[in-house]
Design an enzyme around this catalytic site. Structure first.
Site, PDB file in Angstrom:
ATOM      1  N   LYS A  63       0.819  -1.206   0.000  1.00 42.69           N
ATOM      2  CA  LYS A  63       0.000   0.000   0.000  1.00 42.69           C
ATOM      3  C   LYS A  63       0.870   1.281   0.000  1.00 42.69           C
ATOM      4  CE  LYS A  63      -4.126  -1.927   0.111  1.00 42.69           C
ATOM      5  NZ  LYS A  63      -4.038  -3.392   0.010  1.00 42.69           N
TER       6      LYS A  63
HETATM    7  C1  LIG Z   1      -5.442  -4.131   0.686  1.00 40.17           C
HETATM    8  C2  LIG Z   1      -6.887  -3.949   0.667  1.00 40.17           C
HETATM    9  C3  LIG Z   1      -7.703  -4.353   1.731  1.00 40.17           C
HETATM   10  C4  LIG Z   1      -7.218  -5.159   2.887  1.00 40.17           C
HETATM   11  O1  LIG Z   1      -6.091  -4.721   3.495  1.00 40.17           O
HETATM   12  P1  LIG Z   1      -5.088  -5.750   4.236  1.00 40.17           P
HETATM   13  O2  LIG Z   1      -4.286  -4.825   5.088  1.00 40.17           O
HETATM   14  O3  LIG Z   1      -4.266  -6.404   3.166  1.00 40.17           O
HETATM   15  O4  LIG Z   1      -5.903  -6.691   5.018  1.00 40.17           O
HETATM   16  C5  LIG Z   1      -9.056  -4.069   1.668  1.00 40.17           C
HETATM   17  N1  LIG Z   1      -9.595  -3.437   0.615  1.00 40.17           N
HETATM   18  C6  LIG Z   1      -8.850  -3.045  -0.440  1.00 40.17           C
HETATM   19  C7  LIG Z   1      -9.508  -2.324  -1.562  1.00 40.17           C
HETATM   20  C8  LIG Z   1      -7.479  -3.311  -0.455  1.00 40.17           C
HETATM   21  O5  LIG Z   1      -6.761  -2.959  -1.517  1.00 40.17           O
END
Ligand SMILES: *Cc1c(COP(=O)(O)O)cnc(C)c1O
Length: 396
Positions: free
Chosen positions: A186
């Site tokens: 992210k």
């Molecule tokens: C990455 C992501 C999540 C979940 O996040 P994690 O930290 O990997 O559990 C939820 N929604 C979207 C759109 C994402 O890209």
């Protein structure tokens, strides 16, 4: 989404602060921790960055979504409208709260289309979760208005879009609650982590308790704390929070660089009339983690993604085939495959997920290519990249 590209001494310093005290738990141990509160500090700084009254860190974006949904009173049997272009976590969070995912179409913002949301509302609709995909935003003002008019709860999945704003207001702060992820791919990362932001004190109280077995966090003795509600353990550790704190302080620089890199590629693309860019409701608020563009038809998109790969233009994604982000390939979900019986299995008149048709979303996703914007590109990398792209796109 390149937090991992800027991991450096700042992150190590914050982690070392924690290691010096040996207190890896975010609560208590007041005397041993010598004033080191990484999770708390991260929350305070995150609230400032996004402009929310409250922030609460969790162990992941997925657990943040689960916490937000439960805390906003979304639960067993409630219908929740979500987009088919997302990460599976959005669906899983809805399922594990016991609610029923209902899919509405996306539009060329690559996010939920407000008209389609409207068409999917029933008497059981409790919430809408727009997902701000790939660093940019949904038509969030229109979606917010619709939810307000219909008395439906708005929870934003902003996991991919920290740093993105609409009319100067951060994504994640339009609804009753918003969620961010700090997983390893992210915009900023803390290894594993997530956050819920809200302006509502009661929701925050629920969130704070839910993510820690219902603890009310009142007083100085954890063993004597009260429990108004049941919850679970979605806590973040101080080590993860420490990394995130250092990363959060880099967010401004990350976004600035992404915007510069993206603009260069975007300008080069403007000469190609057969390409249209993803619609971005507020261009100035784009966090620029991705550049997404649409080809006239599926064949052209398939040819282009292949040619880009052959030309060595890396980090390009064709989500329509890729099984990360689009529903088309999620057979495990469509068949509701799980090691155990799910709450949704108890519900009659479920949507027929296996035969669901989302023609507008298919038409958009089958033509869309997204390119990740990297921080580590040098001027020369960027120049070469643009040159290669132009060569590919010239051929049609
Ligand atoms: C990455 C992501 C999540 C979940 O996040 P994690 O930290 O990997 O559990 C939820 N929604 C979207 C759109 C994402 O890209």
């Amino acid at each position: 989404m390149p937090g991992f590209e800027v991991f450096g001494d700042e992150e190590k310093k914050e982690v070392n602060d924690v290691l010096q005290t040996g207190v890896l738990f975010r609560y208590g141990f007041d005397s041993q921790r010598k004033g080191v509160w990484k999770a708390k500090s991260f929350e305070i700084e995150l609230s400032k960055v996004v402009g929310s009254k409250y922030s609460h860190l969790c162990s992941s974006g997925t657990s943040a979504l689960c916490t937000a949904l439960s805390s906003c009173s979304i639960g067993a049997g409630d219908e929740v409208i979500i987009p088919p272009f997302t990460f599976i976590a959005t669906i899983e969070a809805v399922l594990y709260t016991g609610a029923v995912p209902v899919f509405a179409e996306i539009d060329e913002t690559l996010c939920l289309n407000p008209e389609s949301i409207k068409a999917k509302i029933t008497t059981k609709t409790k919430a809408v979760i727009p997902v701000h995909m790939c660093g940019s935003m949904a038509r969030i003002d229109e979606i917010k208005l619709l939810c307000d008019q219909k008395g439906i709860i708005l929870v934003e999945d902003a996991c991919q879009s920290l740093g993105s704003t609409f009319n100067g207001k951060s994504v994640g702060t339009f609804g009753l609650a918003g969620c961010f992820s700090f997983d390893p791919v992210k915009t900023i990362t803390c290894g594993e982590g997530g956050a819920i932001v809200t302006n509502d004190k009661d929701i925050y109280t629920n969130v704070d308790a839910y993510a820690d077995h219902g603890h009310d966090h009142i007083g100085q003795d954890r063993g004597l704390e009260g429990h108004e509600i049941l919850g679970t353990n979605f806590r973040i550790s101080e080590l993860n929070a420490a990394v995130g704190l250092a990363q959060l302080r880099k967010l401004g620089g990350i976004i600035e660089k992404q915007r510069i890199h993206k603009k260069e590629i975007k300008d080069a693309l403007s000469q190609f009339k057969h390409i249209s860019l993803r619609k971005i409701p507020d261009e100035t608020g784009d966090s620029a983690t991705f550049l997404s563009f649409l080809l006239p038809n599926e064949d052209a998109a398939r040819k282009t993604i292949k040619d880009l790969a052959s030309a060595g233009v890396d980090s390009c994604f064709y989500w329509y085939d890729n099984n990360w982000h689009y529903i088309r390939k999620w057979d495990h979900f469509k068949k509701l495959k799980s090691p155990s019986k799910l709450p949704i299995n108890l519900i009659s008149n479920l949507p027929d997920y296996e035969n669901m048709s989302l023609p507008e979303s298919d038409f958009i996703m089958s033509r869309t290519i997204s390119m990740q914007i990297k921080l580590s590109w040098t001027k020369e990398d960027l120049c070469k990249r643009v040159e290669k792209m132009i060569n590919v796109l010239k051929k049609g």
